[in-house]
Design a protein around this motif. Sequence first.
Motif, PDB file in Angstrom:
ATOM      1  N   ASP A  99     -17.621  23.768 -47.595  1.00 16.89           N
ATOM      2  CA  ASP A  99     -16.194  24.333 -47.410  1.00 16.89           C
ATOM      3  C   ASP A  99     -15.406  23.408 -48.202  1.00 16.89           C
ATOM      4  O   ASP A  99     -15.783  22.209 -47.917  1.00 16.89           O
ATOM      5  CB  ASP A  99     -15.804  24.856 -46.055  1.00 16.89           C
ATOM      6  CG  ASP A  99     -16.614  25.882 -45.576  1.00 16.89           C
ATOM      7  OD1 ASP A  99     -17.177  26.719 -46.347  1.00 16.89           O
ATOM      8  OD2 ASP A  99     -16.376  26.381 -44.284  1.00 16.89           O
ATOM      9  N   ASP A 101     -12.503  22.616 -46.936  1.00 18.59           N
ATOM     10  CA  ASP A 101     -11.430  22.106 -46.066  1.00 18.59           C
ATOM     11  C   ASP A 101     -12.344  20.733 -45.268  1.00 18.59           C
ATOM     12  O   ASP A 101     -11.473  20.094 -44.518  1.00 18.59           O
ATOM     13  CB  ASP A 101     -11.353  23.097 -44.906  1.00 18.59           C
ATOM     14  CG  ASP A 101     -12.290  23.571 -43.995  1.00 18.59           C
ATOM     15  OD1 ASP A 101     -13.619  23.231 -44.325  1.00 18.59           O
ATOM     16  OD2 ASP A 101     -12.069  24.355 -43.231  1.00 18.59           O
ATOM     17  N   GLN A 103     -14.432  20.392 -43.276  1.00 19.33           N
ATOM     18  CA  GLN A 103     -14.775  20.302 -41.708  1.00 19.33           C
ATOM     19  C   GLN A 103     -16.288  19.975 -41.614  1.00 19.33           C
ATOM     20  O   GLN A 103     -16.650  19.621 -40.504  1.00 19.33           O
ATOM     21  CB  GLN A 103     -14.858  21.688 -41.266  1.00 19.33           C
ATOM     22  CG  GLN A 103     -13.316  22.353 -40.917  1.00 19.33           C
ATOM     23  CD  GLN A 103     -13.306  23.356 -39.941  1.00 19.33           C
ATOM     24  OE1 GLN A 103     -13.357  24.491 -40.582  1.00 19.33           O
ATOM     25  NE2 GLN A 103     -13.072  23.222 -38.627  1.00 19.33           N
ATOM     26  N   ARG A 201     -19.343  18.546 -36.502  1.00 20.55           N
ATOM     27  CA  ARG A 201     -18.138  19.136 -37.314  1.00 20.55           C
ATOM     28  C   ARG A 201     -16.862  18.863 -36.937  1.00 20.55           C
ATOM     29  O   ARG A 201     -16.552  18.412 -35.768  1.00 20.55           O
ATOM     30  CB  ARG A 201     -18.349  20.488 -36.910  1.00 20.55           C
ATOM     31  CG  ARG A 201     -17.250  21.482 -38.037  1.00 20.55           C
ATOM     32  CD  ARG A 201     -17.851  22.897 -37.833  1.00 20.55           C
ATOM     33  NE  ARG A 201     -16.792  23.828 -38.032  1.00 20.55           N
ATOM     34  CZ  ARG A 201     -16.792  24.582 -39.274  1.00 20.55           C
ATOM     35  NH1 ARG A 201     -17.256  24.101 -40.204  1.00 20.55           N
ATOM     36  NH2 ARG A 201     -16.051  25.366 -39.418  1.00 20.55           N
ATOM     37  N   ARG A 204     -10.415  20.592 -39.458  1.00 19.19           N
ATOM     38  CA  ARG A 204      -9.905  20.718 -40.867  1.00 19.19           C
ATOM     39  C   ARG A 204      -8.850  19.728 -41.010  1.00 19.19           C
ATOM     40  O   ARG A 204      -8.031  19.439 -40.448  1.00 19.19           O
ATOM     41  CB  ARG A 204      -9.107  22.190 -40.648  1.00 19.19           C
ATOM     42  CG  ARG A 204      -9.265  22.907 -42.009  1.00 19.19           C
ATOM     43  CD  ARG A 204      -8.465  24.358 -41.600  1.00 19.19           C
ATOM     44  NE  ARG A 204      -9.021  25.291 -42.372  1.00 19.19           N
ATOM     45  CZ  ARG A 204      -8.901  25.409 -43.616  1.00 19.19           C
ATOM     46  NH1 ARG A 204      -8.088  24.482 -44.135  1.00 19.19           N
ATOM     47  NH2 ARG A 204      -9.546  26.229 -44.339  1.00 19.19           N
TER      48      ARG A 204
HETATM   49 MG    MG Z   1     -12.918  25.596 -42.149  1.00 19.20          MG
END
Ligand code: MG
Length: 312
Positions: A99, A101, A103, A201, A204
């Motif tokens: 992704d 972002d 994350q 994780r 963001r």
């Molecule tokens: Mg995300």
Amino acid sequence: MIIVLPCFNEEEVLPITIARMSDLLERMIAGNKVSDDSRLLFVDDGSKDKTWEIIESAHNNKPFVCGQKLARNVGHQNALMAGMENAVNAGADMVVTIDADLQDDINVIPEMVTQYTEGFDIVYGVRRERKTDTWFKKTTAQTFYRIMKLMGVGLVYNHADFRLMSSFVVKELLLYRERNLFLRGIVPCISDNSAFVYYNRIERQAGESKYPLRKMIHLASDGVTSFTIKPIKALIGLGAVFIIISLCILVYVLYNYFRGHVVGGWSSLMLSMWFIGGCIMVGLGIVGEYIGKIYMEVKDRPRYNVEKTLLK
Ligand code: MG
Ligand code: UDP
């Protein structure tokens, strides 16, 4: 290697992402971990903001930052597919999807590459914990994995779309022509030759989630209905249960009937209601079985994925 990053209205996070990903890629190239024609491929999924301009100007500064602009928003899964297709066509030996972002921990990508060079075709990034996710996101996600397991769909627990795939796997993936994509379910169907890397994780880095509840429910229902026709099969079972109940009610009705204290018409109504209901459900289930078969055929999935052959 090509790293595919889908972006949908990500102008806030993109400059950070481009800087950090470029840095990582340059380090990996310098360390001879990946070939020096490795690239980053940002797939602009029909963004309405400055996403594409940012990608373009980054490309002008650093040629290994590449972009692909989709004409309209087609969703995360389709954007990933577009990027992966482009990447193998461009001759990538392996493709990483992540992704935009940040994350997912980009620092485990070198570890993924190590696993790949050791011979694994798929390397799944798996979240170790979900501390930064909201309670809601955590619970809905976990319920989803449970339901999928119940439905018999093999998913990698706590793995989203952060993974490395060899070009072989991506090429096979492109043979799955279905429109309702649920990559997490399809990828494990292709090859068992897989490894895992674990990471935490994080939050963001900027911007907001592009996965509102509506899209999450959509993805989850695609996950179930694209992989299994168990819900249809369950109808037959349910109908059978109703017919069995009607037999029990038969005993109950007859008992009351012979004791004489029933209103006229009650016995026949009671019985037929349960019995007919059960029959209708079994009937629907049988029709559903056929529709399920049509559905599976229409998908036109490849029957197998050949890894190697010695026949020339
Ligand atoms: Mg995300
Ligand atoms: N995304 C996309 N198209 C969409 C929605 C999302 O390409 O229609 C991208 C988005 O830019 C991000 C990734 O998919 O890179 C995951 O989205 P997000 O981080 O918003 O999801 P979450 O992490 O909240 O589940």
